[in-house]
Design a protein around this motif. Sequence first.
Motif, PDB file in Angstrom:
ATOM      1  N   GLU A 178      56.941  24.507   1.521  1.00 47.33           N
ATOM      2  CA  GLU A 178      57.824  23.904   2.528  1.00 47.33           C
ATOM      3  C   GLU A 178      58.501  22.682   1.903  1.00 47.33           C
ATOM      4  O   GLU A 178      57.825  21.772   1.414  1.00 47.33           O
ATOM      5  CB  GLU A 178      56.983  23.493   3.734  1.00 47.33           C
ATOM      6  CG  GLU A 178      57.745  22.836   4.860  1.00 47.33           C
ATOM      7  CD  GLU A 178      56.790  22.326   5.936  1.00 47.33           C
ATOM      8  OE1 GLU A 178      57.285  21.872   6.975  1.00 47.33           O
ATOM      9  OE2 GLU A 178      55.556  22.359   5.720  1.00 47.33           O
ATOM     10  N   ILE A 179      59.832  22.666   1.913  1.00 51.28           N
ATOM     11  CA  ILE A 179      60.596  21.546   1.355  1.00 51.28           C
ATOM     12  C   ILE A 179      61.255  20.789   2.507  1.00 51.28           C
ATOM     13  O   ILE A 179      61.879  21.398   3.377  1.00 51.28           O
ATOM     14  CB  ILE A 179      61.663  22.037   0.364  1.00 51.28           C
ATOM     15  CG1 ILE A 179      60.987  22.722  -0.840  1.00 51.28           C
ATOM     16  CG2 ILE A 179      62.542  20.894  -0.116  1.00 51.28           C
ATOM     17  CD1 ILE A 179      61.969  23.345  -1.826  1.00 51.28           C
ATOM     18  N   GLY A 180      61.100  19.472   2.509  1.00 53.56           N
ATOM     19  CA  GLY A 180      61.675  18.677   3.597  1.00 53.56           C
ATOM     20  C   GLY A 180      61.781  17.217   3.234  1.00 53.56           C
ATOM     21  O   GLY A 180      61.480  16.808   2.110  1.00 53.56           O
ATOM     22  N   GLY A 181      62.194  16.396   4.202  1.00 53.38           N
ATOM     23  CA  GLY A 181      62.396  14.976   3.979  1.00 53.38           C
ATOM     24  C   GLY A 181      61.096  14.207   3.902  1.00 53.38           C
ATOM     25  O   GLY A 181      60.000  14.772   4.071  1.00 53.38           O
ATOM     26  N   ILE A 252      59.255  30.515   0.651  1.00 48.62           N
ATOM     27  CA  ILE A 252      59.759  29.137   0.627  1.00 48.62           C
ATOM     28  C   ILE A 252      60.623  28.921   1.868  1.00 48.62           C
ATOM     29  O   ILE A 252      61.429  29.785   2.225  1.00 48.62           O
ATOM     30  CB  ILE A 252      60.621  28.865  -0.627  1.00 48.62           C
ATOM     31  CG1 ILE A 252      59.778  28.991  -1.903  1.00 48.62           C
ATOM     32  CG2 ILE A 252      61.255  27.468  -0.565  1.00 48.62           C
ATOM     33  CD1 ILE A 252      60.592  28.877  -3.193  1.00 48.62           C
ATOM     34  N   ILE A 253      60.456  27.774   2.502  1.00 54.22           N
ATOM     35  CA  ILE A 253      61.369  27.355   3.554  1.00 54.22           C
ATOM     36  C   ILE A 253      61.913  25.993   3.150  1.00 54.22           C
ATOM     37  O   ILE A 253      61.159  25.122   2.706  1.00 54.22           O
ATOM     38  CB  ILE A 253      60.696  27.298   4.944  1.00 54.22           C
ATOM     39  CG1 ILE A 253      61.752  26.948   6.005  1.00 54.22           C
ATOM     40  CG2 ILE A 253      59.523  26.330   4.978  1.00 54.22           C
ATOM     41  CD1 ILE A 253      61.276  27.156   7.440  1.00 54.22           C
ATOM     42  N   ALA A 254      63.223  25.810   3.269  1.00 55.56           N
ATOM     43  CA  ALA A 254      63.849  24.595   2.756  1.00 55.56           C
ATOM     44  C   ALA A 254      65.181  24.358   3.446  1.00 55.56           C
ATOM     45  O   ALA A 254      65.771  25.283   4.009  1.00 55.56           O
ATOM     46  CB  ALA A 254      64.062  24.729   1.245  1.00 55.56           C
ATOM     47  N   ILE A 280      63.607  31.171   3.469  1.00 52.35           N
ATOM     48  CA  ILE A 280      64.292  30.868   4.727  1.00 52.35           C
ATOM     49  C   ILE A 280      64.943  29.507   4.590  1.00 52.35           C
ATOM     50  O   ILE A 280      64.313  28.548   4.130  1.00 52.35           O
ATOM     51  CB  ILE A 280      63.317  30.875   5.927  1.00 52.35           C
ATOM     52  CG1 ILE A 280      62.840  32.301   6.215  1.00 52.35           C
ATOM     53  CG2 ILE A 280      63.995  30.288   7.173  1.00 52.35           C
ATOM     54  CD1 ILE A 280      61.869  32.399   7.382  1.00 52.35           C
ATOM     55  N   ALA A 281      66.200  29.412   4.993  1.00 53.49           N
ATOM     56  CA  ALA A 281      66.925  28.141   4.991  1.00 53.49           C
ATOM     57  C   ALA A 281      66.919  27.571   6.402  1.00 53.49           C
ATOM     58  O   ALA A 281      67.045  28.302   7.377  1.00 53.49           O
ATOM     59  CB  ALA A 281      68.362  28.350   4.517  1.00 53.49           C
ATOM     60  N   TYR A 282      66.783  26.255   6.496  1.00 55.42           N
ATOM     61  CA  TYR A 282      66.804  25.602   7.808  1.00 55.42           C
ATOM     62  C   TYR A 282      68.064  24.758   7.925  1.00 55.42           C
ATOM     63  O   TYR A 282      68.261  23.838   7.141  1.00 55.42           O
ATOM     64  CB  TYR A 282      65.573  24.709   8.006  1.00 55.42           C
ATOM     65  CG  TYR A 282      65.308  24.358   9.457  1.00 55.42           C
ATOM     66  CD1 TYR A 282      64.393  25.096  10.205  1.00 55.42           C
ATOM     67  CD2 TYR A 282      65.975  23.322  10.086  1.00 55.42           C
ATOM     68  CE1 TYR A 282      64.147  24.794  11.544  1.00 55.42           C
ATOM     69  CE2 TYR A 282      65.749  23.010  11.411  1.00 55.42           C
ATOM     70  CZ  TYR A 282      64.831  23.750  12.141  1.00 55.42           C
ATOM     71  OH  TYR A 282      64.598  23.458  13.469  1.00 55.42           O
ATOM     72  N   ASP A 283      68.926  25.084   8.840  1.00 53.98           N
ATOM     73  CA  ASP A 283      70.164  24.422   9.255  1.00 53.98           C
ATOM     74  C   ASP A 283      71.256  25.454   9.490  1.00 53.98           C
ATOM     75  O   ASP A 283      71.890  25.451  10.515  1.00 53.98           O
ATOM     76  CB  ASP A 283      70.677  23.371   8.268  1.00 53.98           C
ATOM     77  CG  ASP A 283      69.921  22.048   8.378  1.00 53.98           C
ATOM     78  OD1 ASP A 283      69.264  21.842   9.418  1.00 53.98           O
ATOM     79  OD2 ASP A 283      69.972  21.246   7.430  1.00 53.98           O
TER      80      ASP A 283
END
Length: 343
Positions: A178-181, A252-254, A280-283
């Motif tokens: 999981e990639i995030g801020g 991966i979700i990012a 999966i891309a988020y936005d």
Amino acid sequence: MVGMRDVARRAGVSLSTVSLAVNGTGYVADETRERIEAAMAELDYVPNDLARSLSQGRTNLVGVTIPTIAHPFFAQLTAAIQGRLHKAGLRVMLCSTADQDRGEAEYIDMLRRHTMDGIIIGSHTSRPPAYWQSIGRPIVAFDRYLGDGIPSVCSDHETGGHLAAQRFIDTGVRHVVEIGGPRSQFHDLAATAGTAADTTFPTVRYHRTFERDLAEAGIRCDYITVEHVSDLDLFEQTAEEAFRRFPDADAIIAPDLAAAHCVRLAIARGRRIPDDLQIIAYDGTPVTALAGRRITTVRQDIDAIADRLASAMTAAMGERRSGPDGDTAGLVPVALVPGETTR
């Protein structure tokens, strides 16, 4: 410099009549209006919009603070907000807080001094609710909780987390990256559900829900941080870190940009998508096209967000003396858009 008095003399009317015609604040006969407009054209007179607005008790100027316009999501959102506010007769003054150390403070000062009518806060802030509530001017928050009585608009991130987690669960993945801020900005990770603090930074609901659903399904999840959304190079670096640190991960979700880099890196490494690796891309911004193929995305409805923000701002401006109740805040639905990352 040509002024209203010059126009009045040229048109042969009083100064007050010119003022009524220019500001649209009273009746002026058609023939008189035509003479005034002709005089304005001959003298090349341009009305002072700022002075006119101030005389009416407003500037028709709304401040918008965002982390950066370099990031595709914020760039697209800013354009949408500006379009919606323009239709409402309002202009936008943009502050990218990544480029201005005192951006937020300067905008709040302008708001207090009535040199702008309202402000949409879409950048990270650590100020307490009491600070925002003390301002007593129209404020609308995007994707964050500023305090009781201050409208807030955000996507339904909890549903977004469920959608992404369920897709991975249904397709039998075992290890997700999981990639995030920065998690240091997720003030409410340890908060008790249902409290005001639980909504300090609503995006946290996506991460928390996603991680909880995976944990309940017995799926491993590791987190990698993008420290600054304004540094676009970091999205590629975190994508590379994901492959370096977790070569056995099968999902991966990012954010969109990082997800696009992950697709590119996976193909370069001979990883088959979606057979070996799901992403999966988020936005759901157009930047996912950089991957060279369709990516499954959890899409935030940017147009709907902009609509809600503009509506909340105009409502707050209409109630500036008493302050908005906060019921104009709302969740914008998110949607899972299938791409090529499903089996």
